[in-house]
Motif scaffolding. Structure first.
Motif, PDB file in Angstrom:
ATOM      1  N   ALA A  32      -7.297  13.031 -12.394  1.00 30.00           N
ATOM      2  CA  ALA A  32      -7.410  12.852 -10.946  1.00 30.00           C
ATOM      3  C   ALA A  32      -6.668  11.590 -10.530  1.00 30.00           C
ATOM      4  N   ALA A  33      -5.618  11.735  -9.764  1.00 32.96           N
ATOM      5  CA  ALA A  33      -4.817  10.591  -9.342  1.00 32.96           C
ATOM      6  C   ALA A  33      -5.520   9.833  -8.220  1.00 32.96           C
ATOM      7  N   LYS A  34      -5.352   8.526  -8.228  1.00 32.69           N
ATOM      8  CA  LYS A  34      -5.921   7.708  -7.160  1.00 32.69           C
ATOM      9  C   LYS A  34      -5.232   8.026  -5.833  1.00 32.69           C
ATOM     10  N   THR A  35      -5.946   7.817  -4.758  1.00 30.48           N
ATOM     11  CA  THR A  35      -5.373   8.058  -3.429  1.00 30.48           C
ATOM     12  C   THR A  35      -5.435   6.812  -2.552  1.00 30.48           C
ATOM     13  N   SER A  36      -5.678   5.656  -3.178  1.00 34.98           N
ATOM     14  CA  SER A  36      -5.700   4.400  -2.431  1.00 34.98           C
ATOM     15  C   SER A  36      -4.735   3.418  -3.077  1.00 34.98           C
ATOM     16  N   LEU A  37      -4.230   2.512  -2.276  1.00 32.30           N
ATOM     17  CA  LEU A  37      -3.296   1.501  -2.782  1.00 32.30           C
ATOM     18  C   LEU A  37      -3.614   0.161  -2.147  1.00 32.30           C
ATOM     19  N   VAL A  38      -3.627  -0.892  -2.973  1.00 39.61           N
ATOM     20  CA  VAL A  38      -3.752  -2.265  -2.477  1.00 39.61           C
ATOM     21  C   VAL A  38      -2.429  -2.966  -2.731  1.00 39.61           C
ATOM     22  N   LEU A  39      -1.779  -3.355  -1.665  1.00 40.07           N
ATOM     23  CA  LEU A  39      -0.446  -3.978  -1.730  1.00 40.07           C
ATOM     24  C   LEU A  39      -0.545  -5.431  -1.304  1.00 40.07           C
ATOM     25  N   GLY A  40       0.028  -6.329  -2.112  1.00 39.25           N
ATOM     26  CA  GLY A  40      -0.041  -7.754  -1.818  1.00 39.25           C
ATOM     27  C   GLY A  40       1.164  -8.270  -1.059  1.00 39.25           C
ATOM     28  N   MET A  41       0.908  -9.205  -0.167  1.00 42.81           N
ATOM     29  CA  MET A  41       1.959  -9.901   0.563  1.00 42.81           C
ATOM     30  C   MET A  41       1.652 -11.389   0.579  1.00 42.81           C
ATOM     31  N   ALA A  42       2.690 -12.216   0.526  1.00 47.95           N
ATOM     32  CA  ALA A  42       2.487 -13.662   0.523  1.00 47.95           C
ATOM     33  C   ALA A  42       2.170 -14.209   1.902  1.00 47.95           C
ATOM     34  N   VAL A  43       2.747 -13.601   2.934  1.00 47.35           N
ATOM     35  CA  VAL A  43       2.607 -14.106   4.297  1.00 47.35           C
ATOM     36  C   VAL A  43       1.857 -13.096   5.152  1.00 47.35           C
ATOM     37  N   ALA A 218       1.856  11.275   4.468  1.00 46.02           N
ATOM     38  CA  ALA A 218       1.438  10.322   3.444  1.00 46.02           C
ATOM     39  C   ALA A 218       0.659  11.020   2.337  1.00 46.02           C
ATOM     40  N   LYS A 219       0.900  10.582   1.114  1.00 43.68           N
ATOM     41  CA  LYS A 219       0.171  11.105  -0.039  1.00 43.68           C
ATOM     42  C   LYS A 219      -1.087  10.278  -0.307  1.00 43.68           C
ATOM     43  N   LEU A 220      -1.080   9.019   0.116  1.00 42.91           N
ATOM     44  CA  LEU A 220      -2.250   8.149  -0.029  1.00 42.91           C
ATOM     45  C   LEU A 220      -3.243   8.414   1.093  1.00 42.91           C
ATOM     46  N   GLU A 221      -4.504   8.278   0.795  1.00 47.04           N
ATOM     47  CA  GLU A 221      -5.540   8.371   1.827  1.00 47.04           C
ATOM     48  C   GLU A 221      -5.750   7.034   2.522  1.00 47.04           C
ATOM     49  N   THR A 222      -5.646   5.935   1.765  1.00 45.93           N
ATOM     50  CA  THR A 222      -5.830   4.600   2.337  1.00 45.93           C
ATOM     51  C   THR A 222      -4.809   3.636   1.750  1.00 45.93           C
ATOM     52  N   ALA A 223      -4.433   2.649   2.541  1.00 47.30           N
ATOM     53  CA  ALA A 223      -3.537   1.586   2.090  1.00 47.30           C
ATOM     54  C   ALA A 223      -4.060   0.263   2.634  1.00 47.30           C
ATOM     55  N   THR A 224      -4.192  -0.714   1.749  1.00 42.55           N
ATOM     56  CA  THR A 224      -4.700  -2.024   2.142  1.00 42.55           C
ATOM     57  C   THR A 224      -3.661  -3.090   1.833  1.00 42.55           C
ATOM     58  N   PHE A 225      -3.339  -3.902   2.815  1.00 38.09           N
ATOM     59  CA  PHE A 225      -2.435  -5.033   2.632  1.00 38.09           C
ATOM     60  C   PHE A 225      -3.281  -6.291   2.430  1.00 38.09           C
ATOM     61  N   ARG A 226      -3.183  -6.897   1.247  1.00 36.98           N
ATOM     62  CA  ARG A 226      -3.911  -8.124   0.938  1.00 36.98           C
ATOM     63  C   ARG A 226      -2.957  -9.307   1.026  1.00 36.98           C
TER      64      ARG A 226
END
Length: 505
Positions: A32-43, A218-226
């Motif tokens: 079962a592939a994940k459907t969420s992504l946490v992406l980091g940004m410096a600013v 979109a293939k992801l259900e959720t995306a979070t920018f940290r």
């Protein structure tokens, strides 16, 4: 068969069936592939509307995720249809007729049509516009919507870059009902919808189930920018799995260590990030071309790249990258030469050098580059003091808008933005009519070969005149979970486009 044998046989069958069920169940969990992504940004962006503010971090969260344009720029830097499915340009280059997509709705339910597109462009070009790229719309004389599917732009003069500019974050089409609140609660037509913003921490997006373009949903259900500014913390978050990806990793000296981690992929691509030490050309001694040229000759670009960015980067001699059409390597125009630099300073009336201050943002590349420049300038008798200036707020108010500085350093992220030296006002305070004429000729033609030739001329003028010290182009240091697929390796435009991102099974 005895009763004991039958009992044993039944037990074996029961255990075998149970084992098979567990194996199938376990395989199902594993696959079962994940459907969420946490992406980091410096600013962290100061707002979420790219049509009202310039910092690239805004578009890196919202462009192509929440907001879309008439056209878009793909991962190869090419113009592609988007909310406009096609267009026609008149022979004289003065009329652009767009045929629009149908059945498109904004996240709040407002229908997209020619009237909405017209309102968005009028807002961007109007007298009260605060669009960071308002100049892109300056040659649009009128906007017409003859029917719901047709948008017509009539220009005052040919503008060869107009289609490209319409693909930028600042040209995003916003709704008439939601435009005023997009800074904090963005509403677009894109594959993701805004969910929440915990300032100082994260922005959360969710998949738009009603997205109009089913082929690019979109293939992801959720995306979070940290938002994580400290590079050591970025690396720790990647290693622990708290963050799945850092498309612009901020510590090149840690790349070799991260490459050893089998759970991670390190992808080094190209960007438009031109690290430039801008000078205030209206302030002494930087109003003297000889002083600017002397400072350029005091700079060992190779030493800057090595010391500031661990050898990752390409030296440049003008405000242009090797990715762009018509690039010319001009690093030899004012090559590193301490003796010539000293002689030129003496000729300009500064035999004993002078003292000035550089306002450097807190980002590592800016701090490290400044420290190396400080040592290099000392070799020609020039003292440079370093004043750390918080980016973006303080830098924008003091340097970009206020013009209160001697020298500064920043990575200019906008693609093909050599024309900033023709803008008046702009924080360099550089004025050169000959340069402006070349840039005007670029827009007067749509011939790619002619544009490339003219861009070469523009680069040469800047390399000779040195309104800024041209240092290097930063690479895209992408680090992400090895099972994450679909992130852009290169960055033809500052962005984190997520609609194709998915986890490998």
């Amino acid at each position: 068969m005895t009763s004991a044998m039958i009992s044993t046989s039944r037990a074996w069958v029961r255990n075998a069936v149970l084992g098979l069920a567990l194996a199938v169940s376990g395989a199902g969990v594993a696959e079962a592939a994940k459907t969420s992504l946490v992406l980091g940004m410096a600013v962290e962006p100061a707002g979420l509307d790219p049509t009202v503010a310039a910092p690239v971090a805004i578009g890196q969260v919202t462009w192509q995720n929440i907001f879309e344009g008439l056209v878009t720029i793909d991962r190869d830097g090419k113009i592609q249809p988007q909310l406009a499915r096609s267009w026609d340009i008149s022979a004289d280059g003065l009329t652009y007729t767009f045929k629009l997509q149908t059945g498109v709705k904004f996240h709040d339910g407002e229908a997209f049509d020619a009237a909405v597109a017209k309102a968005a462009i009028e807002r961007a070009r109007g007298a009260d516009s605060v669009n960071p790229q308002k100049r892109y719309f300056a040659t649009i004389a009128s906007v017409e919507a003859p029917d719901a599917e047709t948008l017509v732009l009539k220009l005052s003069k040919p503008t060869g870059s107009l289609l490209y500019w319409l693909g930028w974050p600042s040209s995003s089409i916003v709704g008439t009902r939601s435009a005023a609140d997009n800074k904090t609660t963005p509403v677009g037509t894109g594959p993701f919808k805004f969910k929440s913003w915990a300032k100082g921490d994260k922005v959360e997006l969710v998949r738009n189930p009603d997205y109009w373009n089913k082929d690019k949903a979109a293939k992801l259900e959720t995306a979070t920018f940290r938002f994580i500014a400290d590079p050591q913390a970025q690396a720790a978050a990647l290693k622990s799995g708290d963050v799945d990806s850092f498309p612009e990793f901020g510590a090149p000296e840690l790349i070799a260590d991260l490459e050893k981690d089998a759970k991670l992929s390190v992808v080094i691509g190209n960007t438009e990030l031109k690290v430039v030490a801008g000078m205030n050309n209206a302030r002494k001694p930087f109003d003297d071309q000889r002083v600017r040229q002397a400072l350029m000759m005091a700079v060992d670009r190779a030493a800057v790249v090595e010391g500031a960015w661990s050898g990752f980067g390409t030296p440049i001699g003008s405000h242009y990258t090797p990715n762009d059409p018509g690039y010319v390597d001009l690093t030899g125009v004012h090559a590193y030469d301490v003796d010539k630099a000293k002689a030129l300073l003496k000729e300009a009336g500064y035999p004993n050098g002078f003292t000035f201050t550089i306002k450097a943002p807190q980002m590592q590349y800016a701090q490290r580059s400044s420290q190396i420049l400080q040592a290099l300038f000392a070799e020609i008798g020039v003292t440079m003091n370093i004043e750390t200036t918080e980016f973006p707020a303080k830098w924008v108010s003091d340097v970009f808008k206020g013009g209160d500085y001697d020298m500064t350093i920043v990575a200019h992220a906008e693609p093909m933005d050599i024309d900033i030296y023709a803008r008046d006002p702009y924080y360099f305070h550089y004025k050169n009519p000959a340069f402006n004429d070349v840039l005007a000729k670029v827009q007067a033609t749509s011939d790619a070969a002619e544009q490339a030739k003219l861009y070469g001329e523009a680069q040469t003028i800047l390399a000779n005149d040195v309104p800024a010290l041209y240092l290097f182009v930063m690479p895209k240091l992408g680090v992400w979970n090895a099972k994450v697929k679909g992130l852009w390796a290169n960055e033809p435009i500052p962005s984190n486009v997520l609609n194709e991102v998915q986890w490998e099974d």
